[in-house]
Write a protein that holds these residues in place. Structure first.
Motif, PDB file in Angstrom:
ATOM      1  N   UNK A 215      -1.521  -4.614   6.073  1.00 11.28           N
ATOM      2  CA  UNK A 215      -0.319  -5.002   6.803  1.00 11.28           C
ATOM      3  C   UNK A 215      -0.471  -4.576   8.259  1.00 11.28           C
ATOM      4  N   UNK A 216      -0.418  -5.534   9.144  1.00  8.56           N
ATOM      5  CA  UNK A 216      -0.580  -5.238  10.574  1.00  8.56           C
ATOM      6  C   UNK A 216       0.790  -5.252  11.239  1.00  8.56           C
ATOM      7  N   UNK A 217       1.093  -4.157  11.902  1.00  9.36           N
ATOM      8  CA  UNK A 217       2.332  -4.038  12.659  1.00  9.36           C
ATOM      9  C   UNK A 217       1.947  -4.136  14.121  1.00  9.36           C
ATOM     10  N   UNK A 218       1.844  -5.373  14.611  1.00  8.09           N
ATOM     11  CA  UNK A 218       1.262  -5.633  15.926  1.00  8.09           C
ATOM     12  C   UNK A 218       1.933  -4.865  17.048  1.00  8.09           C
ATOM     13  N   UNK A 260      13.187  -0.754   5.520  1.00  6.15           N
ATOM     14  CA  UNK A 260      11.739  -0.541   5.511  1.00  6.15           C
ATOM     15  C   UNK A 260      11.041  -1.516   4.571  1.00  6.15           C
ATOM     16  N   UNK A 261      11.659  -1.796   3.438  1.00 10.20           N
ATOM     17  CA  UNK A 261      11.077  -2.757   2.495  1.00 10.20           C
ATOM     18  C   UNK A 261      10.964  -4.136   3.132  1.00 10.20           C
ATOM     19  N   UNK A 265       7.680  -6.550   4.093  1.00 10.80           N
ATOM     20  CA  UNK A 265       7.568  -7.922   3.641  1.00 10.80           C
ATOM     21  C   UNK A 265       7.326  -8.885   4.800  1.00 10.80           C
ATOM     22  N   UNK A 266       7.843  -8.555   5.975  1.00 11.82           N
ATOM     23  CA  UNK A 266       7.693  -9.431   7.134  1.00 11.82           C
ATOM     24  C   UNK A 266       6.415  -9.173   7.923  1.00 11.82           C
TER      25      UNK A 266
END
Length: 298
Positions: A215-218, A260-261, A265-266
């Motif tokens: 999961x990348x949190x740009x 947070x969930x 997911x996004x």
């Protein structure tokens, strides 16, 4: 559930919960994939369609199970990393392993026509088994992932030389095995270059390094916030692949946990073919293996 005289049989069930504060790895492997490769005439030493299918299936598993922070795959195997604070299925090893293996198998078969449109699946269908292992420290988890990527390199280098000897050098399998017996990496690279003008370093990265899915949190690249947890976060073992949110979780309100969930997911699911043995990947994305409060500890 109503009580009955037969309920005593429940006492024979084995309690297999993974201890808390341990990273959980579920590794799945293809069953009988040597026969499957022959049946569908996979290209040697690597079939790009088959690797792309593996990665597509893994991507959907990561997307569905929000407690997974990262997955690494090569050949017909994939390792899925559950955060040390994950509580999906109350951390029961059998349920985690079977959930990942069955979800991956379903995705693999469902997406097969996309990657092999001219080859219809028939019995026996592809299946994957799964095992669950706990690692108490991030350093040990890092070493595990380094082991799998080193294995990818060793196997792929051997297979690349072997199949060049067979397909281009016109050797049979036994003769190729004999030619490679006792050779080191330098010897194999020399064979590839001197006999076939193949520079192994120019082979596709996906073949040499495998695939990392995470999961990348740009907006947080380079930051300290992590992807798998918020202070006191807990996820329940509720129905559905993604699990639920425990209403009574300690240290966090229901709204915080739900936020947070949804954030997980996004998140963008990144698929990359990069080195994970060195520190570069992890230093650029500290949130992947961060714990509570965003700290990355050994």
């Amino acid at each position: 559930m109503a009580n009955s005289g037969f309920e005593y049989v429940r006492h024979f069930e084995h309690h297999d919960a993974i201890p808390p504060s341990n990273w959980i790895v579920v590794r799945i492997d293809g069953r009988g994939f040597s026969k499957l490769c022959k049946k569908y005439s996979f290209s040697k030493p690597n079939d790009q369609r088959a690797l792309d299918l593996m990665n597509a299936a893994a991507t959907e598993v990561v997307r569905s199970l929000v407690d997974i922070v990262l997955a690494y795959g090569q050949s017909d195997e994939y390792s899925f990393i559950f955060h040390e604070s994950a509580t999906m299925f109350e951390r029961r090893a059998a349920k985690l392993a079977t959930t990942v293996a069955t979800a991956f198998t379903a995705e693999y078969c469902l997406q097969w026509p996309t990657f092999f449109p001219e080859q219809q699946l028939s019995r026996p269908f592809p299946t994957f088994d799964g095992r669950c292992v706990a690692y108490p420290k991030r350093k040990i988890l890092r070493d595990y992932l380094a082991w799998r990527q080193a294995d990818c390199h060793i196997n792929n280098l051997y297979n690349t030389v072997f199949w060049n000897l067979v397909l281009k050098g016109e050797m049979d399998g036994k003769a190729a095995e004999e030619a490679l017996k006792g050779t080191l990496a330098a010897d194999k690279n020399e064979i590839l270059w001197s006999r076939f003008e193949v520079n192994y370093n120019n082979e596709p990265a996906i073949w040499r390094k495998g695939t990392v899915v995470y999961r990348a949190y740009d907006a947080e690249e380079g930051g300290t916030r992590q992807s798998g947890d918020v202070e006191g976060q807990r996820s329940s073992g509720g129905k559905g692949l993604g699990g639920g949110v425990s209403e009574g979780a300690k240290g966090g309100s229901k709204s915080q946990l739900e936020k947070e969930r949804k954030r997980k997911q996004k998140a963008r699911i990144a698929v990359e073919h990069v080195d994970i043995i060195g520190d570069g990947f992890w230093e650029a994305r500290p949130y992947v293996l961060a714990g509570k409060r965003g700290h990355v500890e050994e």
